[in-house]
Design an enzyme around this catalytic site. Structure first.
Site, PDB file in Angstrom:
ATOM      1  CE  LYS A 177       9.168  -7.667   0.521  1.00 25.57           C
ATOM      2  NZ  LYS A 177       8.895  -6.500  -0.395  1.00 25.57           N
ATOM      3  NE  ARG A 182       4.280   2.681  -1.004  1.00 27.77           N
ATOM      4  CZ  ARG A 182       3.360   3.335  -0.390  1.00 27.77           C
ATOM      5  NH1 ARG A 182       3.908   3.967   0.328  1.00 27.77           N
ATOM      6  NH2 ARG A 182       2.079   2.977  -0.659  1.00 27.77           N
TER       7      ARG A 182
END
Ligand code: NAD
Length: 296
Positions: free
Chosen positions: A171, A123
């Site tokens: 990630k 985010r």
């Protein structure tokens, strides 16, 4: 109330440290830039003179640094925190770095009997401000449980991805898709504009189709990931439609690099005899190229 060392107070780190202060934790900060330290001091943070100084008596150390190089420097450089980190302290590295760097940092800390979890965030900066980050955690379950009350101050979704290093791996995989998709989105909207379409109208349409809903929502779960290659929409047709688009972009002289690469993938799938399978079977073609075995 925990004692927290926070190293790296940039776009993401500063609002995270601020949220920890607001939740009444004792936060001791370090950054190479003095400006940000002056600002956060006004909000109650203690200022450390070095990474080593920041972690004295800390329960947790957060690092939110640009890359592996800075995390190595903060941990093991001159005045690095590894020299004063106690065995009771848990390092929570939230930086986005190479998985190989996470592996090396965790191994070096483990050789000193020190613990870490990798906890890169998904985010945006706005979510860092609102305390609604998504954390991808690599590490022992017991270490995650120990960090959970603190992570819950900063985020609203915490996913345990596996042992140390798996958070960073998740990630990097996530960012592969989001960063490449950004270019495909720009290519698509450039194509729309050059075709004389209203961009906002194009977005309104594409939000309601697989283009905008995304294959992870719209097609993969019920097709290839369920072992169902019966065509909803077949590879031959995807190859044809992408060809129509590329013929048109060529006439309009708009860039279509990712589209051209994708068409090659469909061509390879056709050469492998997959043309009449569902278009999500392209995943099987790429898995084969990667030498992966049967799907688990
Ligand atoms: P940033 O450049 O704004 O902040 C980095 C901070 O680290 C700066 O304040 C800098 O002065 C400090 N710093 C640099 N070297 C240092 C050192 N050796 N010791 C101490 N402090 C040092 O970066 P950011 O946008 O906050 O991103 C941090 C990490 O989070 C990156 O790995 C990034 O990829 C990742 N990330 C960023 C976003 C985003 O939207 N910005 C989202 C998710 C993840």
């Amino acid at each position: 109330m925990s004692k927290i060392a926070f190293i790296g107070l940039g776009v993401m780190g500063e609002p995270m440290a601020r949220n920890l202060l607001k939740a009444d934790h004792n936060v001791r900060t370090y950054d190479v830039s003095n400006n940000v330290l002056d600002r956060i001091a006004l909000e109650g943070a203690e200022i450390a003179s070095s990474p080593a100084d920041s972690v004295i008596n800390a329960d947790f150390i957060f690092t939110m640094l640009p890359s592996g190089k800075e995390v190595f420097q903060a941990a093991f450089g001159d005045q690095g925190f590894a020299q004063s980190m106690s065995k009771e302290t848990l390092l929570i590295d939230t930086s986005t770095i190479l998985p190989a760097d996470t592996d090396e940092i965790s191994a070096k800390l483990a050789s000193r009997k020190c613990r870490m979890i990798d906890a890169p965030v998904g985010r945006l900066a706005q979510n860092a401000r609102e305390g609604t980050l998504l954390f991808m955690i690599g590490g022992l379950k017991s270490d995650l449980e120990c960090a959970l009350p603190i992570l819950n101050v900063l985020g609203d979704k915490i996913v345990h991805c596996g042992p140390v290093g798996m958070g960073t791996r998740m990630k990097i995989v996530n960012n592969y898709q989001s960063t490449a998709l950004n270019v495909l989105t720009a290519e698509t909207l450039t194509f729309a504009e050059a075709s004389g379409l209203n961009i906002n109208l194009a977005i309104e349409v594409m939000r309601e189709t697989t283009a905008g809903r995304g294959h992870m929502n719209a097609t993969y779960p019920n097709q290839v990931l369920s072992g169902n290659l019966e065509p909803g929409f077949m590879i031959d047709l995807a190859h044809k439609d992408l060809g129509l688009a590329l013929e048109t972009t060529a006439k309009l002289h708009t860039p279509a690099f990712l589209g051209a690469a994708a068409r090659q993938a469909y061509s390879i799938a056709q050469s492998n005899g997959m043309g009449r399978n569902d278009w999500t079977a392209i995943f099987m073609t790429l898995r084969k190229l990667a030498g992966l075995g049967p799907m688990k």
